[in-house]
Design a protein around this motif. Structure first.
Motif, PDB file in Angstrom:
ATOM      1  N   LEU A 176       0.844  -1.184   0.000  1.00 36.25           N
ATOM      2  CA  LEU A 176       0.000   0.000   0.000  1.00 36.25           C
ATOM      3  C   LEU A 176       0.885   1.241   0.000  1.00 36.25           C
ATOM      4  O   LEU A 176       1.922   1.271   0.662  1.00 36.25           O
ATOM      5  CB  LEU A 176      -0.883   0.010   1.255  1.00 36.25           C
ATOM      6  N   PRO A 177       0.477   2.276  -0.756  1.00 38.38           N
ATOM      7  CA  PRO A 177       1.223   3.535  -0.688  1.00 38.38           C
ATOM      8  C   PRO A 177       1.246   4.053   0.747  1.00 38.38           C
ATOM      9  O   PRO A 177       0.261   3.940   1.476  1.00 38.38           O
ATOM     10  CB  PRO A 177       0.398   4.459  -1.584  1.00 38.38           C
ATOM     11  N   ARG A 178       2.379   4.579   1.164  1.00 44.79           N
ATOM     12  CA  ARG A 178       2.508   5.072   2.540  1.00 44.79           C
ATOM     13  C   ARG A 178       2.363   6.577   2.580  1.00 44.79           C
ATOM     14  O   ARG A 178       2.615   7.269   1.601  1.00 44.79           O
ATOM     15  CB  ARG A 178       3.859   4.638   3.103  1.00 44.79           C
ATOM     16  N   HIS A 179       1.978   7.066   3.772  1.00 43.41           N
ATOM     17  CA  HIS A 179       1.770   8.510   3.917  1.00 43.41           C
ATOM     18  C   HIS A 179       3.004   9.286   3.482  1.00 43.41           C
ATOM     19  O   HIS A 179       2.921  10.288   2.801  1.00 43.41           O
ATOM     20  CB  HIS A 179       1.426   8.853   5.364  1.00 43.41           C
ATOM     21  N   ALA A 232      -6.957   9.986  -7.663  1.00 43.73           N
ATOM     22  CA  ALA A 232      -6.722   9.176  -8.860  1.00 43.73           C
ATOM     23  C   ALA A 232      -7.305   9.880 -10.084  1.00 43.73           C
ATOM     24  O   ALA A 232      -8.280   9.440 -10.680  1.00 43.73           O
ATOM     25  CB  ALA A 232      -7.339   7.793  -8.677  1.00 43.73           C
ATOM     26  N   GLN A 246     -10.496  13.949 -12.360  1.00 46.02           N
ATOM     27  CA  GLN A 246     -11.873  13.475 -12.506  1.00 46.02           C
ATOM     28  C   GLN A 246     -12.450  12.988 -11.177  1.00 46.02           C
ATOM     29  O   GLN A 246     -13.621  13.249 -10.862  1.00 46.02           O
ATOM     30  CB  GLN A 246     -11.886  12.356 -13.548  1.00 46.02           C
ATOM     31  N   ARG A 257     -15.780  14.609  -9.209  1.00 48.25           N
ATOM     32  CA  ARG A 257     -16.932  13.847  -8.717  1.00 48.25           C
ATOM     33  C   ARG A 257     -17.261  14.142  -7.258  1.00 48.25           C
ATOM     34  O   ARG A 257     -18.412  14.143  -6.853  1.00 48.25           O
ATOM     35  CB  ARG A 257     -16.636  12.341  -8.824  1.00 48.25           C
ATOM     36  N   ALA A 312     -11.169  13.296   3.607  1.00 48.73           N
ATOM     37  CA  ALA A 312     -12.071  12.374   4.304  1.00 48.73           C
ATOM     38  C   ALA A 312     -13.056  11.750   3.321  1.00 48.73           C
ATOM     39  O   ALA A 312     -13.383  10.568   3.422  1.00 48.73           O
ATOM     40  CB  ALA A 312     -12.814  13.102   5.414  1.00 48.73           C
ATOM     41  N   GLY A 332     -11.189   9.075   1.181  1.00 48.15           N
ATOM     42  CA  GLY A 332     -10.769   7.877   1.894  1.00 48.15           C
ATOM     43  C   GLY A 332      -9.293   7.597   1.681  1.00 48.15           C
ATOM     44  O   GLY A 332      -8.621   8.287   0.912  1.00 48.15           O
ATOM     45  N   PRO A 333      -8.781   6.560   2.376  1.00 47.41           N
ATOM     46  CA  PRO A 333      -7.347   6.274   2.313  1.00 47.41           C
ATOM     47  C   PRO A 333      -6.921   5.692   0.966  1.00 47.41           C
ATOM     48  O   PRO A 333      -7.733   5.136   0.253  1.00 47.41           O
ATOM     49  CB  PRO A 333      -7.148   5.248   3.430  1.00 47.41           C
ATOM     50  N   TRP A 334      -5.639   5.797   0.658  1.00 48.82           N
ATOM     51  CA  TRP A 334      -5.015   5.197  -0.538  1.00 48.82           C
ATOM     52  C   TRP A 334      -5.718   5.627  -1.825  1.00 48.82           C
ATOM     53  O   TRP A 334      -6.032   4.817  -2.692  1.00 48.82           O
ATOM     54  CB  TRP A 334      -4.999   3.661  -0.448  1.00 48.82           C
ATOM     55  N   SER A 371      -2.522   5.516  -6.513  1.00 49.12           N
ATOM     56  CA  SER A 371      -1.782   4.263  -6.628  1.00 49.12           C
ATOM     57  C   SER A 371      -0.285   4.483  -6.470  1.00 49.12           C
ATOM     58  O   SER A 371       0.225   5.587  -6.670  1.00 49.12           O
ATOM     59  CB  SER A 371      -2.053   3.622  -7.991  1.00 49.12           C
ATOM     60  N   ARG A 393     -16.580   3.751  -0.506  1.00 48.01           N
ATOM     61  CA  ARG A 393     -16.932   5.168  -0.330  1.00 48.01           C
ATOM     62  C   ARG A 393     -18.205   5.559  -1.073  1.00 48.01           C
ATOM     63  O   ARG A 393     -18.974   6.395  -0.622  1.00 48.01           O
ATOM     64  CB  ARG A 393     -15.798   6.066  -0.858  1.00 48.01           C
ATOM     65  N   GLY A 434      -0.665  -1.797  -4.143  1.00 48.29           N
ATOM     66  CA  GLY A 434      -0.286  -0.473  -4.633  1.00 48.29           C
ATOM     67  C   GLY A 434      -0.945  -0.079  -5.941  1.00 48.29           C
ATOM     68  O   GLY A 434      -1.031   1.104  -6.250  1.00 48.29           O
ATOM     69  N   ARG A 483      -4.048  -0.298  -6.792  1.00 48.00           N
ATOM     70  CA  ARG A 483      -5.398   0.202  -6.559  1.00 48.00           C
ATOM     71  C   ARG A 483      -6.374  -0.343  -7.604  1.00 48.00           C
ATOM     72  O   ARG A 483      -6.607   0.279  -8.639  1.00 48.00           O
ATOM     73  CB  ARG A 483      -5.467   1.745  -6.522  1.00 48.00           C
TER      74      ARG A 483
END
Lengths: 345, 345
Positions: A63-66, A92, A95, A99, A236, A239-241, A244, B99, B218, B220
């Motif tokens: 997973l991508p890290r902060h 991502a 676009q 949304r 928020a 959401g997380p991640w 990519s 989400r 990673g 996604r």
């Protein structure tokens, strides 16, 4: 319900049922497969992509890290000239931000300066807002809607606004409880016009697209530059991640490469001038655009579109204005020759 | 407002302020940087990633095309056993779908079988629904809420439900005007338990995560498998180009590779058994899990977490249950040895 009512008016639907540029398969259903494949000039994406260094396996696997996203954001801050008191949210693709943004505001009215990129109207409609199409920034400013959208420079006509005017409009919309969304998807070629270095106030959300200027639309990466408070809500909602690993890698490398950025601005400028000359030689008037695409207005636009498509060259047509065609830039000499030949025939 | 009220109860917040697994930087702030770096066992992601063939430049450069997404969806259909009358929606991670899904339904109540993955409660809360935590599928079924969420198998305890029961529950929720969301993020290791081959009815939305089983978190990529009607609304909410070119490439290659999938299931099964033995030797009782992670319950969980962290091994702790620890699988012999040594010390 008002939902989708203004959809077609906003130029989202292309000839032949294609909703956006960049998908020759739909044109193929109508014109067949060209002998030498499609020359796709239907988008405003730089055809000479940034050469992404090989992606490390870890960018896919974990997973991508902060910390990695922080490095990407730092690169974007520098490249875009984001002031210290503004916040940057990555997603991502711009676009994805288009949304989510309408859900930040109570359902009401939004003015959209158009005709422009159709996804803004779609997103505000889908979130239950009433979309009001306006034809000038003046009629937009006098309309009482609390939210507004300006694509800057505008797609497809390239119209721009003064930075001072956009900031004043943003302050006014903030006083009304809303905000101004400035979509700067194509501003990279004219950074002096960008409102990004002036963000920080609460009523302004600027969108930056990574894929167009860097020619990497496939990686899906975009940014919102706004106040810390709005940024927190946006994060928020996403959401997380949200981004990519490959996008973080490609984005960080490309946004840090100031030499490539400067050289590319020069190349795109001369390519756009070359495209203008080529179109004028073919009897087509260029009425606007940016260095990433040019807009042609012609009574024969439909015939030109068909002629080009039958020769395997795909450009962007608009159902809301049959006189308009948008041309992206060819990427190599063979493609320039091919476009020239197709226009001449 | 109910928003975020149940947040902490759903186990979303980890020890030391880490909200999820997979981010050792946060642990580093507390424990310092380990001499040999972190062995990160805090996620349930396969540590032996699918070997993605080199990504063609076009996957980055141009926008993903409908035809390419169709090929990815066809691969997912075959790998997951999706019936012909069900539809598949792809997104930039199952998280992106988590989400969006709450916005498909009028604001009301949703039951979530827990404790479980905390992002479901966050997403339903953020969309204005009232989240009701339930501890068993029976109390969930008798609650009058129109929507329900079941993580299946559950994270972190591995609890599973009967396919028949889930389908009956979905039909009931559809009659109430809602739907059942079954999050099958970890079902790839036990496909015989999956409800995916039974989708097609309107009241059922199954989520499939690509990154966990294939070890490619990673990139996604995630899928919703549901009825055509729900899929259409979901796609409209996500907007165009929801999935990146690299994700389409990696996903298509991996989901088509039936040999790798079969071999990996066998490997993960034996690795999970090896982890069980190792934990039992260390005096830790394994109370559940899947072949991608194991759950330990111990009165000394806090002390074990600290001991491991001080030796550079990061596992997942839970603020809602201080007796629990979740262990991901080590990926190579060196990591197995390291975990064994850290547990023994």
């Amino acid at each position: 319900m008002y939902i989708m009512e203004t959809d077609k008016k906003n130029g989202g639907i292309e000839n032949g049922g294609i909703e956006h540029g960049g998908d020759p398969a739909s044109a193929e259903a109508r014109f067949g497969r060209p002998e030498f494949g499609w020359l796709d000039l239907s988008t405003g994406i730089n055809p000479r992509a940034y050469p992404v260094p090989p992606i490390p396996a870890s960018a896919y696997a974990r997973l991508p890290r902060h910390g990695e996203e922080d490095v990407l954001v730092a690169a974007a801050r520098k490249a875009y000239g984001v002031p210290d008191d503004a916040a940057v949210v990555c997603a991502a693709g711009a676009q994805a931000l288009i949304r989510v943004i309408p859900s930040l505001f109570a359902r009401n009215e939004v003015t959209i300066l158009g005709p422009t990129y159709g996804e803004h109207a779609r997103a505000w409609n889908a979130a239950g807002h009433r979309v009001v199409d306006v034809g000038s920034i003046c009629s937009q400013a006098v309309h009482p809607a609390p939210c507004g959208v300006v694509v800057h420079p505008n797609n497809p006509d390239g119209h721009t606004q003064s930075i001072e005017g956009l900031l004043a409009f943003a302050d006014e919309l903030f006083d009304r409880g809303g905000a101004l969304v400035v979509d700067e998807a194509f501003v990279d070629v004219t950074p002096q016009l960008s409102v990004t270095p002036h963000v920080g106030r609460d009523g302004l959300i600027v969108l930056r697209s990574f894929g167009k200027f860097f020619g990497l639309a496939g990686v899906r990466l975009g940014f919102a530059v706004t106040s810390s408070a709005v940024a927190e809500t946006l994060r928020a909602k996403l959401g997380p991640w949200a981004v990519s690993g490959p996008a973080i890698w490609a984005g960080t490398c490309a946004l840090r490469d100031q030499d490539w950025i400067a050289t590319t601005r020069t190349h795109l400028k001369s390519d756009a001038a070359r495209l203008d000359a080529l179109l004028q030689d073919a009897g087509l008037d260029v009425s606007g655009g940016t260095d990433l695409f040019r807009l042609v207005e012609s009574a024969h636009a439909g015939a030109v579109y068909e002629k080009l498509a039958r020769r395997g060259v795909l450009v962007r047509a608009f159902t809301d204005n049959a006189r308009r065609l948008r041309f992206g830039l060819p990427g190599c000499e063979r493609d320039w020759t091919r476009l020239e030949a197709a226009l001449a025939l």
